[in-house]
Scaffold this motif. Structure first.
Motif, PDB file in Angstrom:
ATOM      1  N   THR A  92       0.827  -1.205   0.000  1.00 64.83           N
ATOM      2  CA  THR A  92       0.000   0.000   0.000  1.00 64.83           C
ATOM      3  C   THR A  92       0.862   1.256   0.000  1.00 64.83           C
ATOM      4  O   THR A  92       1.769   1.397   0.822  1.00 64.83           O
ATOM      5  N   GLY A  93       0.595   2.127  -0.954  1.00 64.37           N
ATOM      6  CA  GLY A  93       1.327   3.392  -1.047  1.00 64.37           C
ATOM      7  C   GLY A  93       2.635   3.302  -1.800  1.00 64.37           C
ATOM      8  O   GLY A  93       3.266   4.322  -2.076  1.00 64.37           O
ATOM      9  N   LEU A  94       3.066   2.097  -2.128  1.00 66.81           N
ATOM     10  CA  LEU A  94       4.321   1.926  -2.862  1.00 66.81           C
ATOM     11  C   LEU A  94       4.035   1.794  -4.353  1.00 66.81           C
ATOM     12  O   LEU A  94       2.975   1.292  -4.742  1.00 66.81           O
ATOM     13  N   VAL A  95       4.976   2.221  -5.175  1.00 67.71           N
ATOM     14  CA  VAL A  95       4.809   2.113  -6.626  1.00 67.71           C
ATOM     15  C   VAL A  95       6.082   1.557  -7.252  1.00 67.71           C
ATOM     16  O   VAL A  95       7.160   1.592  -6.649  1.00 67.71           O
ATOM     17  N   GLY A  96       5.923   1.063  -8.472  1.00 68.57           N
ATOM     18  CA  GLY A  96       7.071   0.627  -9.259  1.00 68.57           C
ATOM     19  C   GLY A  96       7.912  -0.441  -8.590  1.00 68.57           C
ATOM     20  O   GLY A  96       7.416  -1.361  -7.944  1.00 68.57           O
ATOM     21  N   ALA A  97       9.222  -0.297  -8.739  1.00 68.95           N
ATOM     22  CA  ALA A  97      10.172  -1.285  -8.232  1.00 68.95           C
ATOM     23  C   ALA A  97      10.087  -1.443  -6.717  1.00 68.95           C
ATOM     24  O   ALA A  97      10.266  -2.538  -6.190  1.00 68.95           O
ATOM     25  N   GLU A  98       9.800  -0.365  -6.007  1.00 63.25           N
ATOM     26  CA  GLU A  98       9.690  -0.433  -4.544  1.00 63.25           C
ATOM     27  C   GLU A  98       8.513  -1.327  -4.138  1.00 63.25           C
ATOM     28  O   GLU A  98       8.623  -2.141  -3.224  1.00 63.25           O
ATOM     29  N   ARG A  99       7.387  -1.194  -4.831  1.00 62.07           N
ATOM     30  CA  ARG A  99       6.213  -2.032  -4.550  1.00 62.07           C
ATOM     31  C   ARG A  99       6.517  -3.498  -4.857  1.00 62.07           C
ATOM     32  O   ARG A  99       6.239  -4.387  -4.055  1.00 62.07           O
ATOM     33  N   LEU A 100       7.102  -3.739  -6.023  1.00 58.75           N
ATOM     34  CA  LEU A 100       7.411  -5.116  -6.415  1.00 58.75           C
ATOM     35  C   LEU A 100       8.375  -5.764  -5.429  1.00 58.75           C
ATOM     36  O   LEU A 100       8.212  -6.931  -5.071  1.00 58.75           O
ATOM     37  N   ALA A 101       9.357  -5.014  -4.966  1.00 61.88           N
ATOM     38  CA  ALA A 101      10.317  -5.550  -3.994  1.00 61.88           C
ATOM     39  C   ALA A 101       9.620  -5.913  -2.684  1.00 61.88           C
ATOM     40  O   ALA A 101       9.929  -6.945  -2.069  1.00 61.88           O
ATOM     41  N   LYS A 126      -2.563  -0.172 -13.597  1.00 60.61           N
ATOM     42  CA  LYS A 126      -2.874   0.737 -12.483  1.00 60.61           C
ATOM     43  C   LYS A 126      -1.941   0.512 -11.301  1.00 60.61           C
ATOM     44  O   LYS A 126      -2.183   1.010 -10.217  1.00 60.61           O
ATOM     45  N   ASN A 127      -0.888  -0.267 -11.499  1.00 58.87           N
ATOM     46  CA  ASN A 127       0.060  -0.603 -10.438  1.00 58.87           C
ATOM     47  C   ASN A 127      -0.611  -1.356  -9.290  1.00 58.87           C
ATOM     48  O   ASN A 127      -0.291  -1.191  -8.127  1.00 58.87           O
ATOM     49  N   GLU A 128      -1.588  -2.175  -9.634  1.00 58.59           N
ATOM     50  CA  GLU A 128      -2.292  -2.998  -8.652  1.00 58.59           C
ATOM     51  C   GLU A 128      -1.734  -4.418  -8.692  1.00 58.59           C
ATOM     52  O   GLU A 128      -2.472  -5.377  -8.746  1.00 58.59           O
ATOM     53  N   SER A 129      -0.430  -4.537  -8.698  1.00 61.44           N
ATOM     54  CA  SER A 129       0.218  -5.835  -8.791  1.00 61.44           C
ATOM     55  C   SER A 129      -0.076  -6.679  -7.553  1.00 61.44           C
ATOM     56  O   SER A 129      -0.328  -6.153  -6.472  1.00 61.44           O
ATOM     57  N   CYS A 142      -3.821 -13.481  -1.781  1.00 65.03           N
ATOM     58  CA  CYS A 142      -2.896 -12.686  -2.580  1.00 65.03           C
ATOM     59  C   CYS A 142      -2.088 -11.768  -1.677  1.00 65.03           C
ATOM     60  O   CYS A 142      -2.570 -11.308  -0.661  1.00 65.03           O
ATOM     61  N   ILE A 143      -0.880 -11.517  -2.099  1.00 65.86           N
ATOM     62  CA  ILE A 143      -0.073 -10.471  -1.492  1.00 65.86           C
ATOM     63  C   ILE A 143      -0.184  -9.290  -2.435  1.00 65.86           C
ATOM     64  O   ILE A 143       0.099  -9.417  -3.626  1.00 65.86           O
ATOM     65  N   ASP A 144      -0.656  -8.167  -1.942  1.00 64.76           N
ATOM     66  CA  ASP A 144      -0.749  -6.987  -2.819  1.00 64.76           C
ATOM     67  C   ASP A 144      -0.361  -5.718  -2.093  1.00 64.76           C
ATOM     68  O   ASP A 144      -0.051  -5.712  -0.960  1.00 64.76           O
TER      69      ASP A 144
END
Length: 144
Positions: A92-101, A126-129, A142-144
C-alpha cells in the motif's frame, strides 16, 4: 445513520489450530489465551468429547482493528476455488520497483511458513500488482 458492524472471517478447514497459527504469522495476529482454568489449549482439548477436540480455533488482531479469524473443522476437503479470499496488503502506497520488492520480500517470508507461490507476479496498468499464493491448506490468497 447506518452503523459499522464488526465481523469475523470464518475458514472451513481440516486442522483449525494449525491453520490459525499460520495466519497469525502471516498477519501479525495473536491466538487467544486458553479458556480460564486451563494452562494450555491441549489441556482444554483433553476435557472435550472426542468429536469436539480440536474442532475450532481463532486468532485476532492485537490492536482490535482487524477482523477476528475463526477456523472450524469440517469433514470434507476443499473442492473448488475460494469464492472469498484475503489480500495481504504489504505494498500500500508503494509504486514501481519499490512495490514489487515489497511483494517479493513478503512472498519470500511466507514460503518457509508453508505458503505456496502459485504464479509469478501479476501486474496491471494501475500498479495494482499482486502475487497469488496458497495457505497451508490450499486456500487462495494474494499479497498486494
Amino acid at each position: 445513520m447506518t452503523s459499522i458492524k464488526k465481523f469475523q472471517v470464518t475458514f472451513d478447514c481440516a486442522e483449525p489450530e494449525r491453520l490459525a497459527r499460520f495466519w497469525c504469522e502471516v498477519l501479525g495476529y495473536v491466538a487467544p489465551a486458553p479458556p480460564e482454568g486451563f494452562a494450555t489449549w491441549d489441556d482444554f482439548n483433553r476435557t472435550q468429547p472426542p468429536e469436539e477436540r480440536d474442532a475450532w480455533f481463532s486468532c485476532a488482531d492485537p490492536s482490535g482493528a482487524g477482523p477476528r479469524l475463526f477456523f472450524q473443522r469440517v469433514p470434507e476437503g476443499k473442492a473448488a476455488k475460494n469464492r472469498v479470499h484475503l489480500d495481504v496488503r504489504v505494498g500500500t502506497g508503494l509504486v514501481g520497483a519499490e512495490r514489487l520488492a515489497a511483494l517479493e520480500a513478503e512472498c519470500a517470508r511466507l514460503v518457509p511458513l508453508g505458503a505456496v507461490h502459485v504464479q509469478t507476479l501479476y501486474a496491471d496498468d494501475k500498479n495494482e500488482s499482486c502475487i497469488p499464493m496458497l495457505d497451508i491448506e490450499g486456500n487462495e490468497f494474494c499479497i498486494d
